[in-house]
Each structure stands twice: as C-alpha cells, then as structure tokens.
Design an enzyme around this catalytic site. Structure first.
Site, PDB file in Angstrom:
ATOM      1  N   GLU A 125      61.187  30.756   7.097  1.00  0.00           N
ATOM      2  CA  GLU A 125      62.490  30.097   7.093  1.00  0.00           C
ATOM      3  C   GLU A 125      63.545  30.900   7.860  1.00  0.00           C
ATOM      4  OE1 GLU A 125      63.248  29.268   2.916  1.00  0.00           O
ATOM      5  OE2 GLU A 125      62.188  27.362   3.099  1.00  0.00           O
ATOM      6  N   ASP A 159      56.609  24.373  -2.945  1.00  0.00           N
ATOM      7  CA  ASP A 159      57.835  25.113  -3.226  1.00  0.00           C
ATOM      8  C   ASP A 159      58.437  24.760  -4.589  1.00  0.00           C
ATOM      9  OD1 ASP A 159      60.064  26.641  -3.017  1.00  0.00           O
ATOM     10  OD2 ASP A 159      61.084  25.425  -1.513  1.00  0.00           O
ATOM     11  N   GLU A 198      65.941  24.998  -9.371  1.00  0.00           N
ATOM     12  CA  GLU A 198      66.303  24.409  -8.084  1.00  0.00           C
ATOM     13  C   GLU A 198      65.870  22.947  -7.974  1.00  0.00           C
ATOM     14  OE1 GLU A 198      64.683  26.549  -4.750  1.00  0.00           O
ATOM     15  OE2 GLU A 198      65.357  25.070  -3.288  1.00  0.00           O
TER      16      GLU A 198
END
Ligand code: GCV
Length: 722
Positions: free
Chosen positions: A310, A384, A412
């Site tokens: 990323e 993820d 998240e």
C-alpha cells in the site's frame, strides 16, 4: 399531607440510595468495587489481609500498588504489603531467593513446570503452617499471578484446593497501535492517540500507567506504539528520548516497547543516498540506530515493518526480497535480543492475480530464509480483517519460518465505534482452524504457538482499539475485544464464552441474570454483524476509503480496492470463484481443506461465496435458493440486532445509568445501520438478480440511488495522508 410528603421524600432517598454510582468506563475491568457481602469481605481479607511481597523490584512495587488499590476499593481500606516474611501472612508473593518459603522443595518442585512469565498459585506448607503462595521465576510472572488472583476475587469466585499453574502459550503478546505522530489514529474510533508526543518526555499522562496496568492484567507484554504506515521521525534522537520515557512506565509491568521502522529511514533521516538493504552503509546505519535505541531503552522489543505494501517503501524498491529487508533489521537487533515483526500484508494491483493469493505467492518461496529473530506477521485471513474470512493460507505453509497472527481489535470493518460486536468468536474461529499442514490437528493456534514445529519463539499481535476517549475504546463493548485479545494471546485454549463471562462479571457485576443476558448479546453479536454486512462468504463490499457502511456498488480505479472485484455479481449469479475453474486460490490450502471447500455442496455456507460463483437459483442446504438465502441472512442480521436491543433493556437498573444509556443509544444506532446495510446491499444485489424479495423478510426501504449518494467526508479513522 405530611405523611404523603414523608413517604415521597423517603422514596426519593431510597431511590437515590439504590441508584448505582455513575461510571464512565475508565476503570475497565479493574474496577475493584466495594464488596458488600460480609462473607465475601471476610474471604477477601482472609487472602489480602496480610500480603508479604518482594518489594525490592519495580514490579514488586507495582504489585503492592495494585493490591492497595484493590483493597481500598473492595474493602474500603488500602492494605499495604509487607516486605518481610511474617508468620501471620495470608499471601506470599515472589520469586525464589527472597523468602525462605520460595526455597522449599514444595515451591521449587512447582516452579519446575513454570516458564519465565508463568506462575504457580496454591497453598504451601512452611514451618508449621500453610500459606497461600504466588511463586514465579521472574517478577512479571508474580504480577500476572497477582492479577489472576484479583480477577478471582473481583468476580465473586473462590480459590479451590487445586493449585494453579499458568504459562503463556505465546511468548510475545503485542498490541499494535496504528497511531501517527500528529495523534490521529488510523482506523481508530476512540478519539486521538494516547501518546502525547508534544509533551513527552517530560510530561507523562497518568493514563499511561493505567494503560500498562490494563495490559499487564491480561498478560500483554509488548506494544508497538506507532503506525505501520510509518513515519521515520520516531527513529530520530528526540523521539527515541520520548519513547524511552514511555518505556520507563511500562517496564515494571513487564511490557516492552516496539516501534515501526520505515524502511526508507536511512535515506529520509540518515542522510544516505539509498536504503538498499544490501548496501553496507545502510546496514551500518541500522546497526548504529539499534545501538542508539538500546542505549536509551535496554529492553526495547524491536521493529514492526510494513514494506512494499500500500505504498510503503521496502526492499523491493531496490530489487531485494522481503528476507533481505527483514534480515538486515534482524541482524541489527540480534545483539540486543530484539525481534522483527515483518508483515505479510502485501498485494499489488499491478499483478494480475487474485489478491487473496498474493501474500502466499510472495512469502512461501522465502520460507527458511529469515533469521531466527524474525516473525512474519500474517493477518487472520487472506484479504483484510473482513467480518468473516477463511484462515490465511500462509498458516502451515511456511514450516521453516516463525509466523505470528495479526488480529484486528479495532473494528474497521465491523461497525467501527458504533456497533457492539464481540470479536472473540472471530479470533477463535481463526485460531481453531485446522490447516492440516503437515497433518490433521495442526490448527493455526498450534502453528503459531510453536507446538507443531517445536519452535521456541512465538508471537501474536492485535491492532489496538484504544484512544483518548474516557472509556478507552469508544464503545464500551470495545473493551471486551481488547480483553479477549489479551486473554487469548495468553491462552488460546480459552473459549469465547469463558472470556465473555469473565469480562462481564468484572465490568458489570456478577448478578447471574445480568451475566446471562449480556453473554447472550455478546455471543450472538459477531454472527449478527456478518449477516447484516457480508453473509455467505461475501467480503470487501464496504464504503470506499473510510470503510464505514455498505458500498457493494464501489467500482472504478484500482480493481482490488473496489467491491465489484470481490462479489462479482451479475445477472447470472454472485461470488468469487476461487476453485480450479477460477483463481484457484484454494490450491494454496492443504488437500483436506481443498476437499471441503472446493465443492459448493460441502463448502460451509459461511464461506460459500468466498470460494464459489453460483447462480442466483443455486439450491442451498436449507432448500431455498441462493437469492432467498442471501435476503434472509441480511434480514436475520437486522433482527438479531433488534433482539440485542430488547435484551439490553432487561438490564436497566442492574448497572449504573450512565453506562446503560451509552450502550442503549449505540445499540439504536447499530440497528439503524444494520438496516442500512441490509437495504443498500439487497437493493444493489437485486439490481443484478432481478428477483423479488422473499415476502417473509422486512422489505428494504428507500432506493438504491439514495444509498449510493450518501457521503461521509468526516468519518473517523481515515488515514490522514491518503
Ligand atoms: C495501516 C487496511 C486498512 C489500512 C491499514 C492496512 C494495513 O488496508 O484499511 O488502514 O493500514 O490495512 O493493515 O496495513
């Protein structure tokens, strides 16, 4: 008239006397509330009345402080520990050498089975008497034993005659903070970072000590205080001084401090022209940096690194491998006993390969090439931190390398700061998964604790949900996830039920009715979230960037950051084919696992659309069609939250009004948002299936366009630099 007034005043007084004192959640599970039952008070003072303790260490001193805090709370009087052995001692705590009792054969024999951080707790004869003893080989073990005892005393349990011997199953039990130097927290939903860099090293917030106490009470023995999307500034000398000040606070609690190492630091802050891991000047720079850190922080834990992922820099920028990068850092840390946690969260949209396969493809060829003090830190699943993923195929596939699982405590993708989702079942699901590598019974837990490969080193990491909010975690039930991570890191054999029950008793009280209701809410909450967000193996269909709320329509830009890449819905069907006819990600698992998952008839519904693309009219195990089942799952999720809300109302009056109301309000938001997820996703998927909703579900309200037009420019926790 007078009598009525008297009755009224009396009832007001009685009501206020009965009203439980307000709590804001700051004390977490270490509340030490006054014990009102006389028998229990007697029991507690029979144990904590006269504690003899080795106070010569800083850990001994914090044990004394904790016992004083506990007795002040539970018994109304702080009872200091004695430093010299007394015949009237009710409890003796320490390590061999200090008091004669620890040098008896009885204690020595018990300590034979106790490792460095473990402890023995039981009765031992000494002289002509029996003493309750907490014995350990190291002060940290004595501290963990003390917290274990305090947990028993607070939760209304008793010590049985059976001695207790505990050893952590995993050696390095770490929190990972994704905290930035500007105090924003990536994917943090509980305020700002608790590290006040501006005031450090001279001012240390008193909360830092409470943070350390809380972690030590669970056995967490390390914390990475900076974001994996790293900033090199933390490796500069002024920051090392700040980090050292925090390390001082953590040391007595057995907690080591770790930092994230930005791979490009030699060039960014070291004045070098490169950060190539094979360049001698770069290697020397890291050696000197490690020496500098250890000169200030002798028990520094090591580095956590996100490299070539990323947008983060890494060894591949110089044509080198992850092993080259990790080993360079490992060599710099090794003389000091430090470790490297090197993350396997790597994927690239430039590679035309299923994202779920990429980490395996990159890391398996490097198996056996990492130094002994390197751990490869692997997320629980291959994408993820989704509400549900199958276990990561790297577990079991790198027998020559120490692997450490990374679990996400911060929610998240699980409702962030507004949803009550108890994550222990998710953690447990991963840890208990059988990889069949190299043989049946090789669960993820047994691979990472070293028992499958006879490995001594082991580690586990949890991405923290802690922030400056008064209750630490934003949602009060976020505390349960911190607690569950810590308890499972210590003993992955504990069940979600046991952990929930412990936490509830410590957090809300031991009333069996209350415990029963809250346990039920907690244990149903994760499946509820999976159902209203991503049932049947769907994944990565959340809103873009902020990851808050549904976004199954997200498309355009990098395919692997869209939703359509993952659900692949069209007029024919839905799901990601990861069998041999598709990306064949299944091939990365053992044959036994492949066998279960490869056939939609045997593949558990929970993973169906993770591994298969199926027609809308596919017949499910329930007999209904895939479309109907999908609709019913979404609806069931919403209904579960409705039940959670109703159940919560039953505990009104059984806890303080403040905490009750805070959870009540959040459950309301959760129900609204669960409906939002269901409506938005079903309307979207209907635009592909073209099928009517089954009549037995609540019919989704609104239009797809309305949901697609919602914007959240200030959703919390977004990465600041992106
Ligand atoms: C720290 C996901 C999150 C990012 C996080 C990344 C990671 O992509 O959305 O915020 O970055 O995982 O784990 O590195």
């Amino acid at each position: 008239m007078k009598i009525r007034l008297f009755v009224l005043l009396g009832s007001i007084l009685l009501f206020s006397a009965l009203k439980l004192p307000a709590e804001d959640g700051y004390e977490l599970w270490l509340r030490y509330l006054p014990e009102t039952d006389p028998e229990r008070r007697e029991y507690i003072s029979g144990i904590l009345g006269q504690v003899v303790l080795d106070l010569s260490t800083s850990t001994g001193q914090v044990i004394d402080e904790e016992i004083q805090k506990a007795t002040r709370g539970m018994l109304g009087e702080a009872l200091p520990c004695r430093r010299d052995f007394a015949k009237r001692a009710t409890l003796v705590i320490g390590t061999p050498g200090r008091f004669g009792i620890f040098n008896t054969d009885a204690v020595r024999g018990e300590l034979d089975g106790v490792g460095p951080e473990g402890y023995f707790m039981g009765r031992v004869s000494y002289g002509k008497r029996d003493y309750l003893v907490i014995a350990a080989n190291e002060p940290a073990g004595a501290l963990y034993g003390t917290f274990h005892l305090l947990r028993i005393l607070q939760s209304g349990s008793i010590l049985t005659d059976r001695p207790i011997t505990e050893n952590p199953k995993i050696r390095h039990r770490l929190l990972n903070h994704w905290d930035n130097p500007d105090r924003t927290v990536e994917r943090g939903y509980a305020g700002f970072s608790i590290w006040d860099w501006h005031k450090l090293p001279h001012y240390i917030d008193p909360g830092i000590k409470d943070y350390a106490r809380a972690n030590a009470s669970l056995g967490i023995n390390g914390t990475v205080i900076t974001n994996v999307n790293a900033n090199a500034v933390v490796l500069t000398s002024p920051y090392i001084e700040k980090v050292a000040a925090l390390a001082e606070v953590f040391r007595p609690y057995g907690i080591k401090i770790y930092l994230t190492a930005r791979f490009s630091s030699p060039a960014e802050i070291g004045g070098l022209s490169t950060s190539d891991p094979l360049d001698p000047a770069v290697r020397e720079w890291w050696v000197a940096k490690a020496d500098e850190i250890y000169a200030s922080i002798p028990d520094f834990g090591g580095f956590l690194v996100k490299a070539n992922s990323e947008g983060q820099p890494g060894p591949q920028d110089y044509g080198r491998t992850h092993a080259d990068g990790a080993n360079m850092l490992a060599d710099a840390l090794a003389p000091h006993g430090g470790i490297v946690m090197w993350r396997a969260f790597v994927y690239s949209h430039e590679i035309a390969e299923d994202r779920a396969k990429q980490a395996y493809n990159e890391f398996v060829p490097l198996d056996g090439r990492f130094r002994d003090n390197v751990f490869i830190q692997v997320k629980n699943g291959p994408i993820d931190f989704q509400p549900r993923e199958p276990f990561h195929p790297l577990f079991g596939a790198m027998p020559g390398t120490a692997l450490a699982p990374e679990l996400q405590i911060t929610q998240e993708y699980l409702g962030q700061g507004t949803h009550l989702v108890y994550l222990a079942p998710l953690f447990e699901e991963c840890l208990d998964s059988d990889t069949y590598l190299p043989r049946e019974g090789s669960t993820v837990a047994r691979i990472i604790d070293g028992s499958v490969d006879n490995r001594e080193q082991s580690a586990i990491a949890g991405v923290s949900n802690i922030g400056t909010d008064r209750n630490w975690t934003g949602h009060l039930f976020g505390q349960a996830n911190w607690y569950a991570f810590g308890r499972l890191a210590w003993d992955h054999g504990l069940s979600s039920e046991e952990i929930a029950e412990e936490w509830i008793k410590l957090t809300f009280g031991k009333d069996p009715f209350l415990v029963g209701i809250i346990r039920e809410i907690m244990l149903s909450s994760r499946e509820a979230a999976v159902n209203y967000m991503t049932p049947l193996g769907l994944h990565h269909i959340m809103g873009e960037g902020h990851h808050y709320g549904p976004g199954p329509w997200v498309s355009g830009g990098r395919p692997d950051w869209t939703s359509v890449y993952y659900h692949r819905a069209d007029s024919m069907g839905i799901g990601f084919d990861r069998t041999a006819s598709g990306s064949n990600a299944l091939r990365q698992y053992a044959p036994e696992v492949q066998e279960i998952f490869s056939d939609p008839e045997t593949c558990p519904d929970a993973y169906l659309l993770w591994f298969h693309h199926l027609p809308w009219d596919f017949t499910m195990k329930s007999g209904g069609s895939l479309w109907e089942e999908l609709c019913r799952k979404y609806d069931a999720g919403v209904r579960s939250v409705g039940r959670m809300r109703e159940s919560w109302q039953k505990v009104e009056g059984k806890m303080d009004e403040e905490r009750y109301q805070s959870v009540r309000s959040l459950l309301k938001i959760q129900e609204i948002e669960a409906r939002w997820w269901r409506n938005a996703c079903l309307l979207y998927f209907q635009s592909h299936s073209g099928l009517p909703f089954p009549p037995d579900i609540e019919q989704p309200e609104g239009t797809l366009r309305e949901y697609m037009n919602l914007r959240f420019p200030y959703a919390p926790g977004i990465r600041p630099t992106w």
